[in-house]
Design an enzyme around this catalytic site. Structure first.
Site, PDB file in Angstrom:
ATOM      1  N   TYR A 114       0.875  -1.181   0.000  1.00 14.53           N
ATOM      2  CA  TYR A 114       0.000   0.000   0.000  1.00 14.53           C
ATOM      3  C   TYR A 114       0.909   1.226   0.000  1.00 14.53           C
ATOM      4  O   TYR A 114       2.029   1.181  -0.495  1.00 14.53           O
ATOM      5  CB  TYR A 114      -0.948  -0.092   1.217  1.00 14.53           C
ATOM      6  CG  TYR A 114      -2.153   0.791   1.092  1.00 14.53           C
ATOM      7  CD1 TYR A 114      -2.978   0.752  -0.030  1.00 14.53           C
ATOM      8  CD2 TYR A 114      -2.469   1.686   2.107  1.00 14.53           C
ATOM      9  CE1 TYR A 114      -4.078   1.578  -0.140  1.00 14.53           C
ATOM     10  CE2 TYR A 114      -3.581   2.514   2.012  1.00 14.53           C
ATOM     11  CZ  TYR A 114      -4.374   2.463   0.881  1.00 14.53           C
ATOM     12  OH  TYR A 114      -5.450   3.282   0.772  1.00 14.53           O
ATOM     13  N   LYS A 120     -21.356 -19.044 -10.892  1.00 16.85           N
ATOM     14  CA  LYS A 120     -20.581 -18.940 -12.139  1.00 16.85           C
ATOM     15  C   LYS A 120     -19.123 -18.577 -11.826  1.00 16.85           C
ATOM     16  O   LYS A 120     -18.183 -19.153 -12.374  1.00 16.85           O
ATOM     17  CB  LYS A 120     -21.209 -17.833 -12.985  1.00 16.85           C
ATOM     18  CG  LYS A 120     -20.704 -17.776 -14.366  1.00 16.85           C
ATOM     19  CD  LYS A 120     -21.723 -18.412 -15.246  1.00 16.85           C
ATOM     20  CE  LYS A 120     -21.163 -18.671 -16.600  1.00 16.85           C
ATOM     21  NZ  LYS A 120     -22.174 -19.282 -17.444  1.00 16.85           N
TER      22      LYS A 120
END
Ligand SMILES: NC(=O)c1ccc[n+]([C@@H]2O[C@H](COP(=O)([O-])OP(=O)(O)OC[C@H]3O[C@@H](n4cnc5c(N)ncnc54)[C@H](O)[C@@H]3O)[C@@H](O)[C@H]2O)c1
Length: 471
Positions: free
Chosen positions: A113, A168
């Site tokens: 970060y 899915k």
């Protein structure tokens, strides 16, 4: 009439006497009312009672209640709780995000970060194509739905579509290592869907459109393909078309007919039927006759929309008119992606010898497969409880694996046909009338499809580069 299956499975927790006959009494009670027992677990044992989990496949809510009552009525038995295993599997959803990097200390944090990440941001700002190298874009697909045509349920909306899209995404990961994420949109407006998908596309290397109703799905896909530099694939159209073309290639091998000599009737000219017709045309059948709810599609028919007009202009060379039953007479192949129970064995008998019947309407096919088998040489359905299941899972994971690996910017029919050939080839010498497509759990399928699509996509990219360098 639904039959008991693992899609509807209950676990009944009950107390029973600790007698030698208890297990037999319980399992007999389940069988007597038509439940399919799949597990019997003693979870607690005491001097005066046992606590048992009985798991059984059932066919409906009424059936589940019948089984529960049959158990509760046994002498000395008390049902404590009934759980629906499908709902249990969905508690809290089926997906999570998990970081690929360790974040153990300040050092790690400064690289993953801020401040370290800022240099990576600047590198991508200077060269946006680096997003594929340095971010999740490389391996991530959006599974986009507006909830308007979900399974056989119809327009159930975006929240209700989410369990399907999660499933899915889970299949993408399981079969091809693709990180897919559900994006269920709270709009069914074509312009809003296009604008939204365009706006969120930077994160993704591919867009899988899902369960968006026809005819809206055609325009959405075509315009997104135009506007985006990543592949856009509507699985209900092209996933189905790929598997149907693969299955048909093998079915025609079984009956020994070249496709160039076959007249093919396609029932249903919605999302699936239109895409099947477009891809089948690339294989040059003798003729395709399309039929929808209003009968045979022909150029003289009133009220054709853009999709049906295209179909009318590119099929039905002999100008056939009439009903599905008329169209079936003498046909070599029937492919149904339409509605349940449209014909019976007597219509199959009017087809050509060694007919091929793919009755794919879900959950109930255009013809009962057992009826179809009386006269057809090869029968396929969309169902898992019959041989030859036409299932899109055979196609979409490998297709996207190949597209992502090739860093493809688009998808075309050559890639779809390459995928179809790869699926058909996996069957190899195991081919027979009951085995025209591989199992969805065949680990060879997704890599074979990915390799074929990757090669087709790279060939395409090389050709495009050659054209650019000579102009
Ligand atoms: N792998 C599979 O097995 C598979 C894949 C895709 C679709 N399907 C099934 O195919 C069916 C259609 O799916 P879709 O997404 O294309 O739906 P859709 O709504 O886009 O299209 C349905 C089509 O069927 C036609 N139709 C409806 N009733 C008819 C009738 N009585 N006679 C002839 N035609 C009729 C409609 O006119 C329309 O052209 C569904 O049952 C779906 O579950 C199965």
């Amino acid at each position: 009439m639904p039959v008991p299956g693992p899609g509807y499975s209950i676990t009944v927790r009950l107390e029973a006497p600790p007698s030698a006959s208890a297990a037999g009494d319980l399992t007999t009670a389940v069988g007597r009312v038509g439940g399919v027992l799949t597990a019997f677990d003693v979870v607690e044992s005491h001097a005066d009672a046992i606590v048992v989990d009985i798991t059984a496949n059932v066919s409906s809510a009424d059936h589940a209640e019948g089984i529960t009552n049959a158990l509760d009525e046994l002498p000395g038995v008390r049902v404590r709780k009934v759980s629906d295993r499908t709902f249990l599997m969905h508690l809290g959803g089926k997906l999570e995000v998990s970081p690929k990097v360790d974040l153990r200390n300040r050092d790690d944090l400064s690289r993953a970060y801020t401040p370290g990440v800022a240099r990576v941001c600047r590198a991508i700002a200077a060269n946006p194509s680096d997003a594929r190298r340095l971010t999740i874009k490389r391996n991530t697909v959006a599974v986009v739905s507006d909830g308007s045509a979900v399974l056989g349920l119809g327009n159930v909306g975006p929240e209700a579509a989410l369990p399907v899209m999660e499933g899915k995404a889970a299949l993408f990961k399981k079969f091809a290592g693709v990180d897919a994420w559900p994006v269920c949109l709270d709009t069914q407006d074509t312009e809003e869907i296009i604008a939204t998908v365009r706006a969120l596309a930077p994160v993704y290397a591919g867009i899988n459109l899902e369960d968006i109703a026809a005819p809206r799905c055609f325009e959405i896909e075509a315009r997104l393909r135009d506007q985006l530099d990543i592949p856009v694939f509507h699985d209900d159209q092209h996933g189905t078309a790929i598997v149907v073309v693969a299955a048909l290639r093998n079915a025609l091998r079984v009956v020994g007919k070249p496709i160039e000599k076959c007249r093919i009737v396609v029932s249903g000219v919605g999302a699936a039927g239109s895409a099947i017709i477009r891809l089948l045309r690339r294989k040059s059948p003798a003729d395709i006759v399309a039929v929808d709810i209003d009968g045979v599609v022909h150029a003289g028919r009133d009220g054709l929309d853009d999709n049906l007009r295209w179909v009318a202009e590119h099929t039905n060379a002999e100008g056939t008119t009439g009903t599905l039953h008329d169209a079936l007479v003498g046909a070599d192949v029937f492919i149904g992606v339409s509605a349940p129970n449209l014909f019976g064995a007597e219509q199959v008998a009017t087809m050509a010898d060694n007919a091929v019947v793919f009755a794919l309407a879900n959950p109930d096919p255009e013809i009962d497969p057992l009826e179809a088998q009386r006269h057809a040489a090869v029968v396929a359905t969309g169902r898992s409880d019959y041989p030859n299941q036409i299932n899109n899972v055979l196609a979409f994971p490998g297709v996207f694996r190949g597209l992502l690996d090739a860093q493809a910017h688009h998808i075309d029919d050559d890639m779809l046909l390459a995928a179809a050939n790869a699926i058909a080839d996996v069957v190899d010498d195991r081919l027979n009338a009951s085995f025209i497509v591989p199992s969805v759990f065949d680990a060879a399928v997704a890599p074979a499809v990915a390799e074929a699509v990757r090669a087709a996509a790279r060939g395409e990219a090389e050709r495009a580069e050659a054209v650019t360098s000579t102009t």
